[in-house]
Scaffold this active site. Structure first.
Site, PDB file in Angstrom:
ATOM      1  N   ASP A  55       0.471  16.837  12.623  1.00 40.84           N
ATOM      2  CA  ASP A  55       0.506  16.711  11.161  1.00 40.84           C
ATOM      3  C   ASP A  55      -0.882  16.385  10.615  1.00 40.84           C
ATOM      4  O   ASP A  55      -1.048  15.503   9.777  1.00 40.84           O
ATOM      5  CB  ASP A  55       1.521  15.627  10.764  1.00 40.84           C
ATOM      6  CG  ASP A  55       1.865  15.708   9.276  1.00 40.84           C
ATOM      7  OD1 ASP A  55       1.450  16.692   8.633  1.00 40.84           O
ATOM      8  OD2 ASP A  55       2.539  14.805   8.783  1.00 40.84           O
ATOM      9  N   LYS A  87       2.121  -2.439   8.854  1.00 38.51           N
ATOM     10  CA  LYS A  87       3.319  -1.604   8.692  1.00 38.51           C
ATOM     11  C   LYS A  87       4.502  -2.401   9.187  1.00 38.51           C
ATOM     12  O   LYS A  87       4.481  -2.917  10.301  1.00 38.51           O
ATOM     13  CB  LYS A  87       3.207  -0.348   9.552  1.00 38.51           C
ATOM     14  CG  LYS A  87       2.360   0.692   8.950  1.00 38.51           C
ATOM     15  CD  LYS A  87       2.810   2.024   9.498  1.00 38.51           C
ATOM     16  CE  LYS A  87       1.748   2.641  10.341  1.00 38.51           C
ATOM     17  NZ  LYS A  87       2.192   3.889  10.906  1.00 38.51           N
ATOM     18  N   LEU A 136       0.821  -1.213   0.000  1.00 33.23           N
ATOM     19  CA  LEU A 136       0.000   0.000   0.000  1.00 33.23           C
ATOM     20  C   LEU A 136       0.852   1.260   0.000  1.00 33.23           C
ATOM     21  O   LEU A 136       0.432   2.306  -0.468  1.00 33.23           O
ATOM     22  CB  LEU A 136      -0.898   0.028   1.249  1.00 33.23           C
ATOM     23  CG  LEU A 136      -1.937  -1.069   1.377  1.00 33.23           C
ATOM     24  CD1 LEU A 136      -2.604  -1.041   2.729  1.00 33.23           C
ATOM     25  CD2 LEU A 136      -2.982  -0.927   0.286  1.00 33.23           C
ATOM     26  N   GLY A 137       2.043   1.166   0.554  1.00 32.77           N
ATOM     27  CA  GLY A 137       2.869   2.367   0.633  1.00 32.77           C
ATOM     28  C   GLY A 137       4.255   2.012   1.094  1.00 32.77           C
ATOM     29  O   GLY A 137       4.521   0.875   1.508  1.00 32.77           O
ATOM     30  N   GLU A 138       5.132   2.992   1.009  1.00 31.91           N
ATOM     31  CA  GLU A 138       6.525   2.714   1.328  1.00 31.91           C
ATOM     32  C   GLU A 138       7.169   4.014   1.760  1.00 31.91           C
ATOM     33  O   GLU A 138       6.790   5.088   1.300  1.00 31.91           O
ATOM     34  CB  GLU A 138       7.171   2.178   0.052  1.00 31.91           C
ATOM     35  CG  GLU A 138       8.644   2.232   0.028  1.00 31.91           C
ATOM     36  CD  GLU A 138       9.185   1.582  -1.243  1.00 31.91           C
ATOM     37  OE1 GLU A 138      10.161   0.875  -1.109  1.00 31.91           O
ATOM     38  OE2 GLU A 138       8.619   1.802  -2.332  1.00 31.91           O
ATOM     39  N   GLY A 139       8.111   3.924   2.671  1.00 31.46           N
ATOM     40  CA  GLY A 139       8.843   5.119   3.087  1.00 31.46           C
ATOM     41  C   GLY A 139      10.257   4.749   3.371  1.00 31.46           C
ATOM     42  O   GLY A 139      10.700   3.624   3.115  1.00 31.46           O
ATOM     43  N   GLN A 140      10.986   5.729   3.931  1.00 27.85           N
ATOM     44  CA  GLN A 140      12.407   5.505   4.145  1.00 27.85           C
ATOM     45  C   GLN A 140      12.668   4.330   5.083  1.00 27.85           C
ATOM     46  O   GLN A 140      13.645   3.627   4.952  1.00 27.85           O
ATOM     47  CB  GLN A 140      12.985   6.776   4.737  1.00 27.85           C
ATOM     48  CG  GLN A 140      14.423   6.973   4.389  1.00 27.85           C
ATOM     49  CD  GLN A 140      14.981   8.142   5.166  1.00 27.85           C
ATOM     50  OE1 GLN A 140      14.238   8.984   5.642  1.00 27.85           O
ATOM     51  NE2 GLN A 140      16.272   8.176   5.318  1.00 27.85           N
ATOM     52  N   PHE A 141      11.741   4.135   6.038  1.00 26.85           N
ATOM     53  CA  PHE A 141      12.033   3.148   7.075  1.00 26.85           C
ATOM     54  C   PHE A 141      11.231   1.859   6.964  1.00 26.85           C
ATOM     55  O   PHE A 141      11.381   0.975   7.773  1.00 26.85           O
ATOM     56  CB  PHE A 141      11.807   3.761   8.450  1.00 26.85           C
ATOM     57  CG  PHE A 141      12.739   4.898   8.702  1.00 26.85           C
ATOM     58  CD1 PHE A 141      14.079   4.664   8.942  1.00 26.85           C
ATOM     59  CD2 PHE A 141      12.295   6.193   8.644  1.00 26.85           C
ATOM     60  CE1 PHE A 141      14.949   5.705   9.139  1.00 26.85           C
ATOM     61  CE2 PHE A 141      13.160   7.242   8.850  1.00 26.85           C
ATOM     62  CZ  PHE A 141      14.492   7.007   9.106  1.00 26.85           C
ATOM     63  N   GLY A 142      10.338   1.769   6.016  1.00 23.92           N
ATOM     64  CA  GLY A 142       9.584   0.528   5.946  1.00 23.92           C
ATOM     65  C   GLY A 142       8.488   0.583   4.920  1.00 23.92           C
ATOM     66  O   GLY A 142       8.452   1.468   4.079  1.00 23.92           O
TER      67      GLY A 142
END
Ligand code: ADE
Length: 801
Positions: free
Chosen positions: A656, A552, A513-519
């Site tokens: 945020d 996550k 579903l999604g991705e970022g710098q840490f996982g």
């Protein structure tokens, strides 16, 4: 002197309106939608290891496709899949041959070739130019590779790669979504470097471009012929569409930066070709723009195309100054009778072009002076950076002196005192306070414990955010770690986490579903979760279907800091229990990788949801256009205010709040979340201070930006901006005409309150009373802002029960 031609066809450009983060659907290897006859191979070892057995998680035949014989390092054996149509391919998953424990062959690495027509093949490479992807480490676990960049293709070849002679077998699944954009090719001048005097060099090439390169121009892969040029004072672009359309208009988002010689084009002429093999019609459609030298804002220029029928268009844009800069070009077209949504062609690109009178393409050896020019500029930039660092140190000393001169007593007295000091600093130089925020000015803001996150409450001596190292502002998954004081790695353990440990082997991966710098965030099926959670489980009824959850997962190689932040996020989430806050269901933290399991929200985030919809009208009904009603928007606003009311009641500061952090389930219930992992999508919403901190400045109250003070009242400010996003249907970023630096300057105006601050405009959809409520959220004086309780009470009566 060399004049530079400059062009960008960015990923978003080439990929039109598809969002790679959401386009990750299994394309049919595993579920059989891809037929056996569409799966072929360069060879097979046995009948029972033919290409039709290359389906992920299948055990039929001998359990996988295996090319004949031992694979040698020089071999190019391949498994080929015909997807049947152009497809936007984002992810590849591979597995080896397990064959119910009798096989143990797998490909440790592989390459991917792709082709739109089955004739011209391209090798996929990542953005660093590497073609080889990591494959499997055993025969049963599937390994997923995200294609960065994704590709648009119909045929795919997976080519196992080996360093030593070995037997390989593969099972695969491909992920993506259908490519429905009507534009099949474009041609435009090739990008170069932008080197405006006094500004940094900008390389604006299209790193994802997969077409042919022909001396200083690019022609999209499928383009049969694309001759256009930059001639005296104009640039030509050619667009080829899948079929003939009646073009009503072309919208060009064009920038103005007068100080840099960038202006919208002065006029444009478009020629039309009804069929690919036909001559250009003699009569162009011409359009002169109104050049307004007083208005420097970027704008959409709508060029009427008079319903001319064409399969190809060639448009000549005439320069009004030294540069033209296009961020997006879209075409509107209709069939002969009606104008329907599916004939609207979204085609985006960013294009920056200089207007030198280039009459011919320079020979290749012009690269040497260009290189020398670049090197000299880089050296100059380095000198400037060193100078800036020294200057920063000097400024830091000055600030430190100012700080010392202001007594502790004065500082504690009132925020007014703080502000007057800030004012002095702001007067010193508008940039200095930014340096100050990054910590080099030393902290003087007192910790404010009147409002704080649960963590802050039991660590009231924690340094204020403005004094902390704000490198970690975004937290591990982007959750509210901004000012959570540092806990040591040892101080957070399993016993701090109240969520139950779920057996990770019962989580079955479905899609990313999604991705970022840490996982990463995955959509998973959770086997037996309702029984595991027992009575009072918050899971929705699934009518016998398996339970879908969002998982996550922290990267295996995450730092201990990131690990600690992940556990902190779990700890905070496990204490929250409200219908409008995302629910943590369980965790897998007894072994790596650490996972948190939350409810799955079928409709994704509110920003994406609204930006793909129009306001409900007879037109949207008649044309089946996805829509929302005003009452839906009000209901969404009430739900968010309710979730925030709950957080405020716990003295929990979100920091945020924005539509990107609100998720929707299938019944359109909104739940507030904070998913930094998916923030790759929204990175332009965050401002990077000197490469250290990321801040959602367009949603932040003035005191958060200037004083680093985050409270429920600054969440109320962000709520006002969130309401504004909702009532503009997320079609525009807040203060879209201001750069990040101008937003920060505007914050200074909010603080000075001399009537020079720019407010967000009243969205046309928004009832006046609601806009008044938004304006109150943006009150300069904090006590004048409404509370979430007040906002909830004010909004609730507007919703039809
Ligand atoms: N993306 C991140 N978290 C999600 C969730 N819980 N549901 C749907 N999409 C998500």
């Amino acid at each position: 002197m060399h004049l530079f031609l400059l062009l960008t066809l960015q990923a978003t450009a080439a990929f039109g309106q598809i969002d790679p983060a959401h386009c990750r659907y299994a394309l049919g290897m595993e579920d059989g939608r891809i037929k056996d006859e569409d799966i072929t191979a360069s060879s097979q070892w046995y009948k029972t290891t033919g290409p039709q057995y290359a389906r992920l998680n299948w055990e039929e035949g001998d359990g996988a496709w295996c090319p004949q014989g031992q694979l040698e390092p020089s071999d190019s054996q391949y498994l080929q899949v015909d997807l049947g149509r152009l497809t936007f391919l984002t992810v590849v998953a591979t597995q080896g041959r397990y064959a119910r424990n009798s096989g143990n062959e797998f490909a440790r690495a592989y390459r991917l070739n792709y082709s739109k027509d089955g004739l011209l093949w391209k090798s996929w490479r990542n953005r660093l130019g590497n073609a080889v992807m990591e494959g499997n480490k055993n025969a049963y676990t599937s390994v997923i590779n995200d294609l960065h960049p994704p590709v648009i293709t119909r045929y795919v070849r997976l080519i196992p790669v080996t360093k030593v002679s070995t037997t390989v077998c593969m099972r695969v699944e491909l992920y993506g979504c259908p490519w429905e954009d009507g534009l099949i090719s474009y041609s435009a001048p090739e990008g170069q470097l932008m080197m405006p005097p006094g500004y940094p060099i900008a390389s604006l090439n299209d790193s994802t471009y997969d077409g042919a390169h022909e001396r200083r121009r690019v022609t999209h892969a499928l383009c049969t012929h694309g001759s256009f040029s930059i001639l005296n004072g104009y640039v030509e672009m050619e667009f080829v569409f899948d079929r003939q359309r009646n073009f009503t208009s072309m919208k060009v988002h064009s920038n103005n930066m007068f100080s840099r010689g960038v202006k919208i084009f002065s006029s444009v002429s478009c020629w039309f070709k009804p069929r690919l093999i036909a001559c250009w019609e003699a009569e162009p459609v011409s359009f002169k723009t109104v050049l307004d030298d007083r208005n420097p804002s970027a704008r959409y220029v709508t060029v009427p195309l008079n319903r001319r029928a064409a399969k190809s268009l060639r448009c000549r844009f005439n320069f009004a100054d030294v540069w033209m800069m296009f961020s997006e070009i879209s075409f509107q077209s209709g069939n002969t009778h009606t104008r329907t949504r599916d004939t609207i062609l979204p085609t985006q690109m960013t294009l920056v072009v200089t207007s030198p009178p280039v009459t011919s393409y320079p020979p290749d050896d012009v690269n040497t002076p260009i290189l020398i020019g670049c090197l000299v500029t880089i050296i100059l930039l380095l000198v400037i950076i060193i100078f800036l660092i020294l200057w920063c140190q000097y400024v830091c000393k000055v600030l430190e002196k100012v700080r010392r001169e202001t007594t502790d007593r004065e500082l504690k007295d009132s925020i007014g005192t703080k502000l007057s000091l800030k004012k002095q600093i702001l007067k010193l130089d508008k940039h200095i306070f930014l340096l100050f925020l990054t910590g080099c000015g030393g902290g003087y803001a007192e910790p404010d414990v009147t409002q704080c996150t649960p963590h802050q409450c039991f660590h009231s001596n924690a340094p204020h955010y403005a004094e902390t190292d704000i490198v970690r502002l975004q937290g591990v998954t982007g959750s509210n770690m901004y000012a959570v004081p540092a806990l040591t790695v040892d101080s957070l353990t399993r016993k701090d986490i109240s969520a139950a440990e779920f057996p990770r082997q019962q989580l079955i991966f479905r899609e990313k579903l999604g991705e970022g710098q840490f996982g990463e965030v995955h959509l998973c099926e959770a086997e037996g979760l309702p029984e595991f959670l027992g009575e009072g489980s918050p899971l929705p009824e699934r009518d016998g279907q398996s339970v879908l959850v969002a998982v996550k997962q922290l990267r295996a190689d995450a730092t201990s800091q990131a690990r600690n932040d992940f556990l902190k996020e779990i700890k905070i989430m496990s204490r929250l229990n409200d219908p409008n806050i995302i629910r943590l269901l369980c965790v897998c933290v007894s072994s790596d990788p650490l996972c948190m399991v939350t409810e799955y929200m079928e409709n994704g985030d509110l920003n994406m949801f609204l930006s793909q919809r129009e306001i409900e009208s007879t037109l949207t009904h008649a044309n089946n256009i996805p829509s929302v009603s005003l009452s839906d928007l009000l209901h969404m606003s009430v739900q968010i205010s309710s979730g925030m009311k709950y957080l405020a009641s716990l003295n929990f500061v979100h920091r945020d709040l924005a539509t990107r952090n609100c998720l929707l389930d299938r019944r359109l219930t909104i739940k507030i979340a904070d998913f930094g992992m998916s923030r790759n999508l929204y990175s332009s919403d965050y401002y990077r201070i000197q490469g250290r901190a990321v801040l959602p400045i367009r949603w932040m109250a003035w005191e958060s930006i200037l004083l680093g003070k985050f409270t429920t009242a600054s969440d109320v400010w962000a709520f006002g901006v969130t309401l504004w996003e909702i009532f503009t249907l997320c079609k525009e970023q807040p203060y879209s005409l201001l750069s990040d630096e101008q937003v920060i300057e505007n914050t200074g105006e909010f603080f000075r309150n001399q009537g020079r601050q720019i407010f967000l405009y009243a969205p046309p959809l928004c009832p006046p009373s609601l806009f008044e409520l938004m304006m109150r959220c943006w009150s300069r004086d904090i006590p004048n802002r409404p509370t979430f309780e007040g906002l909830y009470q004010a909004l609730r009566p507007h919703v039809n029960q």
